[in-house]
Design a protein around this motif. Structure first.
Motif, short mmCIF file in Angstrom:
data_model
loop_
_atom_site.label_atom_id
_atom_site.label_comp_id
_atom_site.label_asym_id
_atom_site.label_seq_id
_atom_site.Cartn_x
_atom_site.Cartn_y
_atom_site.Cartn_z
N ASP A 32 20.02 -10.03 17.61
CA ASP A 32 19.35 -11.18 16.84
C ASP A 32 18.27 -11.17 16.13
OD1 ASP A 32 20.17 -13.94 16.38
OD2 ASP A 32 18.90 -14.49 18.13
N MET A 33 17.33 -10.44 16.64
CA MET A 33 15.91 -10.50 15.89
C MET A 33 16.12 -9.74 14.70
SD MET A 33 13.96 -12.31 17.69
CE MET A 33 15.25 -13.10 18.26
N MET A 34 16.95 -8.62 14.61
CA MET A 34 17.07 -7.82 13.45
C MET A 34 17.85 -8.73 12.24
SD MET A 34 15.72 -4.89 13.83
CE MET A 34 14.64 -5.76 14.55
N MET A 35 18.95 -9.15 12.91
CA MET A 35 19.80 -10.01 11.72
C MET A 35 18.96 -11.50 11.35
SD MET A 35 22.71 -8.65 11.55
CE MET A 35 23.34 -9.82 10.67
N GLN A 36 18.20 -11.99 12.13
CA GLN A 36 17.11 -12.93 11.67
C GLN A 36 16.22 -12.48 10.52
OE1 GLN A 36 14.76 -15.35 14.25
NE2 GLN A 36 16.31 -15.80 15.71
N SER A 37 15.89 -11.19 10.84
CA SER A 37 14.83 -10.60 9.49
C SER A 37 15.82 -10.50 8.34
CB SER A 37 14.35 -9.16 10.01
OG SER A 37 13.41 -9.44 10.85
N ILE A 38 16.90 -9.77 8.57
CA ILE A 38 17.96 -9.42 7.68
C ILE A 38 18.31 -10.68 6.79
CG2 ILE A 38 20.26 -8.55 6.93
CD1 ILE A 38 19.89 -6.62 9.48
N GLU A 39 18.70 -11.77 7.53
CA GLU A 39 19.22 -13.01 6.73
C GLU A 39 18.10 -13.49 5.92
OE1 GLU A 39 21.51 -14.81 9.90
OE2 GLU A 39 23.04 -13.58 9.41
N ALA A 40 16.87 -13.70 6.73
CA ALA A 40 15.67 -14.22 5.99
C ALA A 40 15.11 -13.40 4.63
CB ALA A 40 14.47 -14.14 6.99
N TYR A 41 15.44 -12.19 4.64
CA TYR A 41 14.82 -11.56 3.40
C TYR A 41 15.89 -11.56 2.29
CZ TYR A 41 10.53 -9.63 5.34
OH TYR A 41 9.18 -9.61 5.46
N ASP A 42 17.21 -11.70 2.98
CA ASP A 42 18.41 -11.77 2.09
C ASP A 42 18.41 -13.09 1.22
OD1 ASP A 42 20.78 -10.65 0.71
OD2 ASP A 42 21.85 -12.21 1.70
N ALA A 43 18.06 -14.23 2.06
CA ALA A 43 17.87 -15.71 1.53
C ALA A 43 16.82 -15.39 0.36
CB ALA A 43 17.50 -16.56 2.56
N LEU A 44 15.53 -14.95 0.72
CA LEU A 44 14.62 -14.84 -0.05
C LEU A 44 14.78 -14.14 -1.50
CD1 LEU A 44 11.22 -15.38 -0.42
CD2 LEU A 44 10.97 -13.10 0.61
N TRP A 66 6.87 -12.98 5.54
CA TRP A 66 6.83 -12.51 6.91
C TRP A 66 7.53 -13.50 7.76
CZ3 TRP A 66 4.21 -7.91 6.78
CH2 TRP A 66 3.21 -7.61 5.72
N PRO A 67 8.73 -13.23 7.73
CA PRO A 67 9.83 -14.35 8.81
C PRO A 67 9.33 -14.21 10.09
CG PRO A 67 11.13 -12.62 7.50
CD PRO A 67 9.59 -12.09 7.47
N GLN A 68 9.81 -15.17 10.76
CA GLN A 68 9.58 -15.65 12.14
C GLN A 68 9.82 -14.31 13.11
OE1 GLN A 68 11.83 -18.48 14.25
NE2 GLN A 68 10.04 -19.23 15.13
N ALA A 69 10.83 -13.56 12.73
CA ALA A 69 11.24 -12.44 13.84
C ALA A 69 10.24 -11.41 13.46
CB ALA A 69 12.54 -12.01 13.32
N LEU A 70 9.17 -11.37 12.62
CA LEU A 70 8.10 -10.50 12.59
C LEU A 70 6.84 -10.90 13.24
CD1 LEU A 70 10.20 -9.64 10.29
CD2 LEU A 70 8.26 -8.70 9.04
N GLN A 71 6.89 -12.11 14.00
CA GLN A 71 5.83 -12.45 14.55
C GLN A 71 5.58 -12.25 16.24
OE1 GLN A 71 5.65 -16.64 13.95
NE2 GLN A 71 5.51 -16.25 11.55
N GLU A 72 4.55 -11.60 16.54
CA GLU A 72 4.52 -10.88 17.93
C GLU A 72 4.60 -12.16 18.98
OE1 GLU A 72 1.13 -8.35 18.23
OE2 GLU A 72 1.95 -7.08 16.59
#
Ligand SMILES: [Zn+2]
Length: 308
Positions: free
Chosen positions: A191-203, A283-289
């Motif tokens: 889920d965290m990986m997909m969140q990053s992928i989808e956020a950068y694809d939308a960007l 830097w989408p949410q899934a990159l925040q510690e």
């Protein structure tokens, strides 16, 4: 009737075959990365290779840190190369370009170039450690020239991730004596990986007008050996096609060169976004510690405590 059949055929064609897939290549940094936590090195390599094969991913790229090329680490990287996966340069000792000198950085790059030359699938792609491409004009431009002089291309990422942070969470929980439910762990990771992928694809769609051939940042570590199959399945279910990195780096964005000096680089899509004045969402949410910490506690650890 003929007209109806024809319309049906066209509809099926568009729904099944003619809608272009979104495309993404898998790139794994730091190989051979330290092992011996949850899995040992040979087990990690065996599981990872077997999952890639089982899911029909024929080629990924391993960006290698050559100071670890001895003993079991060397055997591990050879196993990846022998299976047809690409080997590429991630320096000799993983320096931070913001803190070492230009000369030290070039030496580390060239040392890795020599050490990796004998691998049959060695490909002249260079991944900057921490994605840091130089914090001064001189560092940035000289390193660009050094790469070109050695016949290298920039092995940029379009999708930045914090998978290394998730690996640390996993290993630390095991060390602390938690029995981690691997099904929950996999769901959290995917889920965290997909969140990053989808956020950068939308960007990317926002700044380019379309979805480019993506390169996903991953690291060669235990959670990828355990869960890469689940990640590939999730990608395919959402309409993604896994492509070879060689294909991905033929993309039109591969030749983009930023005019900026970026001590901290958000990846290729972020670089392009900045040229259009877009500075939010790099830097989408899934990159925040803090977010990853909260999600890990909630979805992996607390979810399996006796009180739940
Ligand atoms: Zn790295």
């Amino acid at each position: 009737m003929k007209l109806l059949l024809c319309a049906l055929f066209i509809l099926m064609c568009f729904s099944v075959h003619c809608i272009p897939h979104k495309q993404i290549a898998l790139t794994l940094d730091d190989s051979p990365r330290a092992a011996g936590g949850y899995l040992d090195g040979p087990t990690r390599a065996k599981m990872l290779l077997s999952a890639l094969k089982e899911h029909h991913v024929h080629q990924v790229v391993f960006f290698s840190v050559s100071e670890h090329l001895h003993g079991e680490g060397l055997a591990r990287l050879k196993a990846y190369g022998d299976a047809g996966h690409l080997i590429a340069n991630h320096t000799h000792d993983h320096p931070d370009f913001n803190t070492v000198t230009l000369a030290q950085y070039i030496e580390s790059f060239e040392q890795a170039d020599r050490a990796l030359a004998s691998f049959s699938t060695m490909t002249k792609l260079f991944r900057f450690p921490y994605l840091r491409e130089g914090n001064s004009l001189e560092k940035r431009d000289v390193m660009r020239k050094v790469l070109a002089d050695h016949g290298y291309r920039n092995g940029y990422v379009t999708v930045n991730t914090y998978d290394w942070y998730i690996e640390n969470q996993f290993q630390n929980a095991i060390k602390a004596g938690h029995i981690v439910d691997l099904t929950r762990m996999s769901r959290f990771y995917v889920d965290m990986m997909m969140q990053s992928i989808e956020a950068y694809d939308a960007l990317a769609v926002n700044v380019l007008g379309h979805s480019p051939k993506h390169t996903l940042l991953l690291h060669e570590m235990d959670i990828i050996a355990l869960f890469i199959g689940d990640l590939i399945t999730a990608l395919k279910q959402k309409g993604w096609q896994i492509i070879s990195p060689l294909d991905a780096y033929q993309n039109e964005i591969a030749t983009f060169v930023s005019d900026e000096i970026l001590p901290f680089n958000p990846g290729r899509i972020g670089e392009i976004a900045r040229t259009q004045g877009v500075t939010k969402g790099l830097w989408p949410q899934a990159l925040q510690e803090s977010y990853l910490e909260q999600q890990f506690q909630l979805r992996v650890l607390h979810a399996q405590s006796p009180s739940n």
